[in-house]
Scaffold this active site. Structure first.
Site, PDB file in Angstrom:
ATOM      1  N   GLN A   1     -11.223  -8.980  -5.680  1.00  0.00           N
ATOM      2  CA  GLN A   1     -10.307  -9.792  -5.167  1.00  0.00           C
ATOM      3  C   GLN A   1     -10.490 -10.914  -4.203  1.00  0.00           C
ATOM      4  O   GLN A   1      -9.499 -11.856  -3.942  1.00  0.00           O
ATOM      5  CB  GLN A   1      -9.049  -8.884  -4.538  1.00  0.00           C
ATOM      6  CG  GLN A   1      -8.682  -7.877  -5.732  1.00  0.00           C
ATOM      7  CD  GLN A   1      -7.471  -6.919  -5.194  1.00  0.00           C
ATOM      8  OE1 GLN A   1      -7.941  -5.813  -4.669  1.00  0.00           O
ATOM      9  NE2 GLN A   1      -6.105  -7.246  -5.220  1.00  0.00           N
TER      10      GLN A   1
ATOM     11  N   CYS B   1       0.242  -5.445  -6.906  1.00  0.00           N
ATOM     12  CA  CYS B   1      -1.233  -5.946  -6.520  1.00  0.00           C
ATOM     13  C   CYS B   1      -1.219  -7.455  -6.007  1.00  0.00           C
ATOM     14  O   CYS B   1      -0.470  -8.080  -6.447  1.00  0.00           O
ATOM     15  CB  CYS B   1      -1.997  -5.774  -7.806  1.00  0.00           C
ATOM     16  SG  CYS B   1      -3.795  -6.437  -7.638  1.00  0.00           S
ATOM     17  N   LEU B   2      -2.102  -7.374  -5.058  1.00  0.00           N
ATOM     18  CA  LEU B   2      -2.242  -8.464  -4.210  1.00  0.00           C
ATOM     19  C   LEU B   2      -2.700  -9.809  -5.139  1.00  0.00           C
ATOM     20  O   LEU B   2      -2.028 -11.057  -5.075  1.00  0.00           O
ATOM     21  CB  LEU B   2      -2.975  -8.874  -2.961  1.00  0.00           C
ATOM     22  CG  LEU B   2      -2.647  -7.688  -1.771  1.00  0.00           C
ATOM     23  CD1 LEU B   2      -3.603  -7.552  -0.748  1.00  0.00           C
ATOM     24  CD2 LEU B   2      -1.269  -8.087  -1.438  1.00  0.00           C
TER      25      LEU B   2
ATOM     26  N   HIS C   1      -6.386   2.997  -7.370  1.00  0.00           N
ATOM     27  CA  HIS C   1      -6.150   1.635  -7.744  1.00  0.00           C
ATOM     28  C   HIS C   1      -7.316   0.554  -7.316  1.00  0.00           C
ATOM     29  O   HIS C   1      -7.631  -0.477  -8.124  1.00  0.00           O
ATOM     30  CB  HIS C   1      -5.075   1.175  -6.982  1.00  0.00           C
ATOM     31  CG  HIS C   1      -4.300  -0.254  -7.164  1.00  0.00           C
ATOM     32  ND1 HIS C   1      -3.414  -0.337  -8.083  1.00  0.00           N
ATOM     33  CD2 HIS C   1      -4.855  -1.547  -6.511  1.00  0.00           C
ATOM     34  CE1 HIS C   1      -2.958  -1.823  -7.889  1.00  0.00           C
ATOM     35  NE2 HIS C   1      -4.103  -2.475  -7.289  1.00  0.00           N
TER      36      HIS C   1
ATOM     37  N   HIS D   1     -10.595  -1.830  -9.534  1.00  0.00           N
ATOM     38  CA  HIS D   1     -10.797  -3.327  -9.619  1.00  0.00           C
ATOM     39  C   HIS D   1     -12.443  -3.436  -9.737  1.00  0.00           C
ATOM     40  O   HIS D   1     -12.731  -4.316 -10.268  1.00  0.00           O
ATOM     41  CB  HIS D   1     -10.212  -3.872  -8.327  1.00  0.00           C
ATOM     42  CG  HIS D   1      -8.713  -4.381  -7.985  1.00  0.00           C
ATOM     43  ND1 HIS D   1      -8.533  -5.334  -8.820  1.00  0.00           N
ATOM     44  CD2 HIS D   1      -7.785  -3.838  -7.535  1.00  0.00           C
ATOM     45  CE1 HIS D   1      -7.172  -5.559  -8.499  1.00  0.00           C
ATOM     46  NE2 HIS D   1      -6.971  -4.633  -7.668  1.00  0.00           N
TER      47      HIS D   1
END
Length: 192
Positions: free
Chosen positions: A50, A104-105, A146, A150
């Site tokens: 991310q 989610c960001l 979560h 990623h």
């Protein structure tokens, strides 16, 4: 340092990450920067992809989930739940799958119910390179699952029903193009 958060559509979010070597980078600095980035975006977890890095590390802090809650409503699984997970490996998951509306960001403005097992056992390294094996349940397990996804190139939207994913296609496309209003810095794949 606050990193821009990588938006949906960037290929780094779909890659399986590579393990970190003990001394290949300043992991304490990276973790501190990831926490700072996560807090600036009001998140409770952040994985290396991310912030554009293809390495196996994520940070979590579930403490904000209990802010403003009455004592009887406090979730004990996220009390003092601030950790760094380096080279994590989920060993097994068990228990009933339960739904929770995740976001989610990297996918701002989109939320959806995701079913996940209620418990897990994970092995990882901490910032001192100690190998740790622990069990988690409830919301703490969900946050780990979560963020771990990623590292595996998966997003929470992958778990949504096909029809819901079809309905979200335009919104997801808009996010990838940078056509989304967010209060934190992002890096969009179409604006490189």
């Amino acid at each position: 340092m606050i990193y821009p958060i990588v938006a949906y559509g960037d290929p780094v979010l779909r890659k399986v990450t590579r393990p970190l070597e003990k001394d290949e980078m300043d992991l304490k600095k990276l973790a501190d920067d990831m926490f700072e980035t996560m807090y600036s975006a009001s998140g409770v977890g952040l994985a290396a992809p991310q912030v554009g890095l293809n390495v196996r590390i994520f940070v979590v802090d579930g403490t904000p989930l209990n802010e403003g809650e009455e004592e009887e409503d406090i979730d004990p699984t996220v009390v003092d739940f601030k950790k760094v997970f380096i080279n994590p490996q989920i060993l097994h998951e068990e228990g009933d799958e339960w739904p929770f509306e995740e976001g989610c960001l990297s996918i701002p403005g989109i939320r959806g119910d995701v079913y996940r097992p209620e418990r897990l056992r994970i092995r990882y390294r901490d910032l001192d390179w100690n190998e740790i094996e622990e069990a988690y349940e409830g919301m703490a397990a969900r946050i780990i699952q979560h963020e771990y996804d990623h590292l595996q190139g998966k997003l929470f939207t992958d778990y949504l029903p096909t029809l819901k994913r079809q309905l979200l296609k335009k919104k997801l496309s808009d996010i990838a193009k940078g056509q989304v209003d967010v209060s934190y810095r992002m890096r969009f794949p179409s604006r490189r």
